[in-house]
Design a protein around this motif. Structure first.
Motif, short mmCIF file in Angstrom:
data_model
loop_
_atom_site.label_atom_id
_atom_site.label_comp_id
_atom_site.label_asym_id
_atom_site.label_seq_id
_atom_site.Cartn_x
_atom_site.Cartn_y
_atom_site.Cartn_z
N GLU A 1 0.82 -1.21 0.00
CA GLU A 1 0.00 0.00 0.00
C GLU A 1 0.86 1.26 0.00
O GLU A 1 1.99 1.26 0.46
N SER B 1 -5.33 5.06 2.14
CA SER B 1 -4.50 3.93 1.71
C SER B 1 -4.85 3.56 0.28
O SER B 1 -6.02 3.36 -0.04
N LYS C 1 -3.88 0.86 -2.85
CA LYS C 1 -3.19 -0.39 -3.19
C LYS C 1 -2.19 -0.11 -4.31
O LYS C 1 -2.54 0.48 -5.33
#
Lengths: 355, 355
Positions: free
Chosen positions: B58, B77, B79
């Motif tokens: 992340e 956050s 990915k």
């Protein structure tokens, strides 16, 4: 929405007026600012001219060159097979590079006045009114808005050069001579519309920055105490995620007062460059408060002259007039001609919904 | 050019100061504005923090969210395998699309003060001085310049949000509290440096618009009568066709007076994002007149801390002080730390050549 388009639309077309430059053709007469003076309606037309294209292997365009002190009208010729350029957009010639920067415009615009006693039949002046006079206007002056404050008219317009698209301001009382008041917004900015009166001791203007890295072409509000210097910039109205206004939006007509708030007829384009008009209502005391707006366009390109032309699928207004409770919208169509439509003010107000 | 870099450079590094946010790390302390108050030198540090990156899959970043009234610090956050984003630039996360728009910054910056009695050893305040307080600052405040006018200090800084990079202004007399004066330039603009005195009854400022369609990131001049509202924008200094300043240029330190003119230490980057400092001399009576400039940089990234770091090959100043005839330049290095160098004023002046 009941929109009455004039039967004689478009009211002014390129073939109606003579080119100002020798060996040039008028390719657009559109996006006019609107003023009312001594019972007449005045259109401040954006007139776009380009050199007569007499060589199929070349693209010719015109700039005003200020490099040598005295301005010189200069015709540039570019070879169509020059791989340094991208000629695919009819409005601009791009550098053939990843950044897609603009190398030249395909025409030179300036402002010319048309006059009418009924607001529908216009006679166009022979000479330009506002013509490039400073280096920041060497690629032209475009898309004027006219704000009347007492007996003075303030004309806001795009000042274009290789340094960017900035916003110029001039003032006039008679539409014969004018005073230059400098560039009021630096690049990249356009679609400025100054409110016609002060609120809380301040002037306000809508403007539309075009940021490069972060942000979108959206409507901002600025304030001033003298119309020359602007600050306290605030983001006012953004794009939608989807729909007719998901590409770019900007101020249109000069805002006017209704009992419910300032009504602003603005333009928006989707990501396919289809331009429509919408309406937004701003608080009478504090124009940074957006009270309501129309969910759907109040005018979309439908008539043939709105969908076809130099750059089709465009309706774009720089000014309106109000006759009793009927709004007369002057608007450029397809970056080519001028058209007029009439809409009942109540009809617009009834379609406003909370934001 | 004889440049004396301090032996103890960098004078402030990320590891020297504690993060203000829980579970965050300081990744940059750089691009500080400079002020002198009661015999002390003050650095207005840009401090960049990001969440501790504890998940290798992340990328976490921080914004201040104003959507619900009260500001909320929010950790996002993303990915790393999300194909909607491009993580290749350490400073910004881009949308993975042709337009290369910025989705988020990788850190949140705010302004923190460091104080020194000798101008070389600094103690950093624990708490922020200027921290995001309005929606236009939700992505941070960056790169302050401090202009002293009589007993008031005006701090100009980048105000960043998803709406763009604008320029905020606050004033203070004591560097304890301050008054907010709004956004003085709309997006996209940064690198504003207000001159410390009026000329011909007007204030002046350097600014650096970043236009999207036409034009380049170059230095413009604006004028004002109250520091809040700005106008009469003029293009001042452009890129070179080739060389160290062919990518972008912008104001650096607040201009200061010499017998020959206003001296401005500015920054320029080439197309590979290598940032150097140059000097330009402006007319004392009319700062729109560029009298001379240095052909070569007066400071280029050479020392290890200037070439390596979060974003290497960057020297970038927001402020200088003058001791007799010696110029002390405070500058950010590699978007990571603060450094100092000293240069004889005469040495700079002797290298100025006509433009």
């Amino acid at each position: 929405m009941i929109v009455h388009r004039l039967e004689k639309n478009p009211i002014l077309k390129p073939e109606d007026i003579a080119a100002y430059h020798d060996d040039h053709e008028v390719i657009g007469v559109f996006n006019a600012g609107v003023a009312e003076l001594n019972g007449e309606t005045l259109l401040l037309l954006r007139v776009a001219e380009r050199p007569v294209q007499n060589n199929p292997d070349e693209v010719k365009t015109t700039v005003v060159d200020f490099s040598y002190g005295e301005p010189q009208v200069k015709v540039l010729s570019l070879k169509k097979d020059d791989e340094g350029y991208d000629f695919s957009d009819p409005r601009t010639i791009l550098f053939n590079e990843t950044q897609r920067r603009t190398a030249f415009l395909t025409s030179l615009s300036y402002i010319r006045i048309a006059r009418s006693s009924d607001g529908k039949s216009f006679t166009v002046d022979d000479a330009p009114f506002i013509y490039p006079e400073i280096a920041a206007e060497s690629w032209g002056v475009e898309d004027p808005r006219v704000t009347q404050i007492e007996d003075t008219y303030y004309i806001q317009y795009s000042a274009i050069s290789d340094k960017g698209v900035a916003v110029g301001l001039v003032s006039t009382k008679d539409f014969v001579s004018y005073e230059r008041l400098g560039l009021i917004f630096p690049p990249e900015n356009k679609d400025v519309a100054i409110f016609p009166e002060k609120m809380n001791g301040k002037y306000y203007a809508l403007h539309r920055p075009v940021p490069k890295g972060i942000g979108q072409p959206e409507i901002w509000l600025a304030e001033s105490d003298n119309l020359l210097y602007w600050g306290n910039h605030q983001h006012l109205l953004g794009l939608s995620e989807d729909g007719w206004d998901n590409g770019r939006i900007g101020g249109g007509a000069v805002p006017f007062k209704t009992s419910q708030g300032w009504l602003e007829i603005y333009h928006a384009a989707d990501r396919d460059d289809r331009y429509c008009l919408g309406a937004v209502l701003l608080d009478l005391e504090d124009p940074s408060k957006v009270l309501a707006k129309t969910k759907e366009p109040i005018l979309a390109p439908e008539a043939d002259y709105e969908t076809n032309g130099f750059f089709g699928d465009v309706v774009f207004t720089c000014g309106v007039t109000l006759q009793n409770q009927s709004l007369r919208i002057y608007y450029g169509v397809s970056d080519t001609s001028m058209a007029v439509c009439e809409v009942a003010l109540d009809d617009i107000l009834s379609r406003l919904t909370d934001v």
